[in-house]
Design an enzyme around this catalytic site. Structure first.
Site, mmCIF file in Angstrom:
data_model
loop_
_atom_site.group_PDB
_atom_site.id
_atom_site.type_symbol
_atom_site.label_atom_id
_atom_site.label_comp_id
_atom_site.label_asym_id
_atom_site.label_seq_id
_atom_site.Cartn_x
_atom_site.Cartn_y
_atom_site.Cartn_z
ATOM 1 N N ASP A 49 0.792 -1.233 0.000
ATOM 2 C CA ASP A 49 0.000 0.000 0.000
ATOM 3 C C ASP A 49 0.822 1.279 0.000
ATOM 4 O O ASP A 49 0.329 2.339 0.372
ATOM 5 C CB ASP A 49 -0.913 0.011 1.233
ATOM 6 C CG ASP A 49 -0.140 -0.074 2.553
ATOM 7 O OD1 ASP A 49 1.099 0.069 2.539
ATOM 8 O OD2 ASP A 49 -0.778 -0.285 3.598
ATOM 9 N N GLU A 78 0.022 -9.174 -1.437
ATOM 10 C CA GLU A 78 -0.724 -8.654 -0.289
ATOM 11 C C GLU A 78 -1.907 -7.801 -0.776
ATOM 12 O O GLU A 78 -2.131 -6.684 -0.336
ATOM 13 C CB GLU A 78 0.173 -7.859 0.658
ATOM 14 C CG GLU A 78 -0.453 -7.685 2.041
ATOM 15 C CD GLU A 78 0.400 -6.819 2.973
ATOM 16 O OE1 GLU A 78 1.053 -7.394 3.865
ATOM 17 O OE2 GLU A 78 0.395 -5.588 2.813
ATOM 18 N N GLU A 123 -2.424 5.147 2.592
ATOM 19 C CA GLU A 123 -2.266 3.742 2.208
ATOM 20 C C GLU A 123 -3.547 3.084 1.705
ATOM 21 O O GLU A 123 -3.506 2.263 0.778
ATOM 22 C CB GLU A 123 -1.691 2.945 3.393
ATOM 23 C CG GLU A 123 -0.237 3.242 3.700
ATOM 24 C CD GLU A 123 -0.026 4.433 4.615
ATOM 25 O OE1 GLU A 123 1.133 4.731 4.956
ATOM 26 O OE2 GLU A 123 -1.027 5.082 5.002
ATOM 27 N N HIS A 151 4.452 4.937 13.858
ATOM 28 C CA HIS A 151 4.851 5.889 12.823
ATOM 29 C C HIS A 151 3.701 6.442 11.988
ATOM 30 O O HIS A 151 3.898 7.366 11.214
ATOM 31 C CB HIS A 151 5.846 5.218 11.870
ATOM 32 C CG HIS A 151 5.194 4.177 10.986
ATOM 33 N ND1 HIS A 151 4.879 2.913 11.446
ATOM 34 C CD2 HIS A 151 4.774 4.233 9.698
ATOM 35 C CE1 HIS A 151 4.315 2.231 10.459
ATOM 36 N NE2 HIS A 151 4.239 3.001 9.400
ATOM 37 N N ARG A 182 0.868 8.213 9.917
ATOM 38 C CA ARG A 182 0.552 9.632 9.744
ATOM 39 C C ARG A 182 -0.697 10.045 10.509
ATOM 40 O O ARG A 182 -0.772 11.133 11.065
ATOM 41 C CB ARG A 182 0.333 9.948 8.252
ATOM 42 C CG ARG A 182 1.582 10.234 7.470
ATOM 43 C CD ARG A 182 1.216 10.724 6.060
ATOM 44 N NE ARG A 182 2.408 10.932 5.249
ATOM 45 C CZ ARG A 182 2.994 9.996 4.520
ATOM 46 N NH1 ARG A 182 2.502 8.769 4.512
ATOM 47 N NH2 ARG A 182 4.062 10.258 3.798
ATOM 48 N N HIS A 231 10.863 5.944 15.165
ATOM 49 C CA HIS A 231 10.875 6.274 13.740
ATOM 50 C C HIS A 231 11.579 7.610 13.521
ATOM 51 O O HIS A 231 11.531 8.506 14.363
ATOM 52 C CB HIS A 231 9.433 6.333 13.212
ATOM 53 C CG HIS A 231 9.326 6.246 11.727
ATOM 54 N ND1 HIS A 231 9.452 7.340 10.905
ATOM 55 C CD2 HIS A 231 9.093 5.198 10.900
ATOM 56 C CE1 HIS A 231 9.301 6.977 9.650
ATOM 57 N NE2 HIS A 231 9.086 5.676 9.614
#
Length: 372
Positions: A97, A119, A133, A212, A214, A245
């Site tokens: 993604d 996937e 994503e 991590h 967003r 991260h």
């Protein structure tokens, strides 16, 4: 001979595509296999390539400071054009993604190659969670020709979108292939970092944290860090280890709120092999990572997922993960329940992993072999 191009750009993609690349490379008389990396993540990507002994045939090296989605998307498409024209692959494999996946599928479609999505079929059906994503997956799903779905649920998602059943293969997730091949290798040859960490940890209980996403930036990470602080204060003999991260929007709240605690260890992002060791050594894992939701159950590790939605509902249904979002009180209560209630911990740690048996890559390659 069929020409295969495997395209990826981030560390999670590299982990999940490495076993696919290795499986194709077993058949040099049937496949001309090449690997292209965009290096959407540079340093973390290179660690994985080194561990799996993969030397890219094409390295676009696109990572730049202050990179944004607009520029990255355009640059990936433009940069792939000469490679696709020169190599002229029959099949281009993309994964998951990421922006590399979405932009790479568009470029490959323009070139006339058959696009294969490893996937495939994961959905939240909320275009803002995870962002970007979810839309990257959906766009890739509309473009690609062959869909390698990790589970029956993923296949059902694709069928609901009118994807032809003949183009879908349920394979399991390739991350389990990677994990099974890696655990033994890591234990046989631990890095210096692992040796040092092992001495520091000794026999203490370990909580592993990663984060991590967003959608958690800002208030979400503030609440996550406050929850972790209180979990640390609950038992000073318990260790929280957090590979932080590199994104400044993650680094700032984590270091501001969690620095200065003797039982909170903030470290740089780990090489894949070191992370595998630390997952195996931990008691529970608190994360917003998709891959960890798939890997940890194979190691018998309960997972708290710091997201409100997940495109991996199989793990929730199987009971191997619990959704806690960024709710401070919920993170604390569920973590302490698992840490302090041995019956609940044992039950969750012994549940079956819904993501496969380590043979996903073989199923994918066998499928491509049989395409006329």
């Amino acid at each position: 001979m069929k020409k295969i191009l495997l395209l990826f750009g981030t560390r999670p993609e590299a982990i999940k595509m490495a076993p696919v690349a290795k499986e194709f490379q077993k058949y040099p008389h049937e496949f001309n296999t090449r690997v292209c990396v965009t290096a959407q993540h540079r340093e973390m990507l290179d660690q994985v390539l080194g561990f799996f002994e993969i030397n890219p045939d094409y390295d676009l090296n696109l990572m730049t400071p202050g990179q944004n989605l607009y520029g990255l998307t355009a640059t990936i498409i433009e940069s792939l054009k000469p490679i696709l024209e020169k190599f002229s692959p029959d099949f281009v494999f993309v994964h998951g993604d990421t922006t590399t996946t979405m932009a790479g599928s568009i470029a490959s479609f323009y070139s006339g190659a058959k696009v294969c999505h490893v996937e495939a079929g994961l959905r939240t059906n909320n275009k803002l969670s995870p962002f970007p994503e979810e839309i990257n997956r959906q766009i890739t799903g509309r473009i690609c020709d062959y869909h390698f779905a990790p589970t029956e649920t993923s296949k059902s998602n694709l069928l609901r979108e009118n994807i032809s059943e003949e183009t879908i293969l349920v394979t399991g997730n390739t991350v389990i292939d990677a994990l099974m091949k890696s655990v033994e290798k890591v234990n046989e040859n631990p890095s210096q970092l692992i040796q040092d960490l092992s001495k520091h940890i000794d026999d203490k209980e370990v909580i592993l944290v990663t984060g991590h996403r967003r959608e958690n930036h800002g208030g979400g990470f503030e609440r996550i860090c406050k929850a972790l602080k209180r979990i640390a204060e609950d038992d000073i003999d318990r260790l929280i280890i957090y590979p932080v991260h590199l994104n400044p929007k993650v680094q700032e709240p984590v270091k501001r709120i969690l620095s200065g605690f003797n039982n909170v260890i903030l470290i740089d992002p780990l090489a894949y092999q070191d992370f595998i060791w630390l997952m195996n050594r931990s008691k529970i894992i608190i994360t917003d990572s998709g891959g960890v939701q798939e890997e940890a159950p194979s190691l018998g590790k309960p997972v708290l997922v710091m997201r409100d939605t997940t495109e991996r509902p199989e793990a929730v249904e199987a009971g191997t993960v619990l959704l806690v979002g960024t709710d401070e009180e919920l993170i604390i209560s569920k973590a302490l329940e698992l840490l302090n209630n041995n019956e609940k911990f044992e039950k969750m740690s012994k549940l079956h992993n819904p993501y496969g048996d380590g043979l996903a890559s073989k199923r994918i390659v066998d499928f491509i072999k049989n395409i006329k």
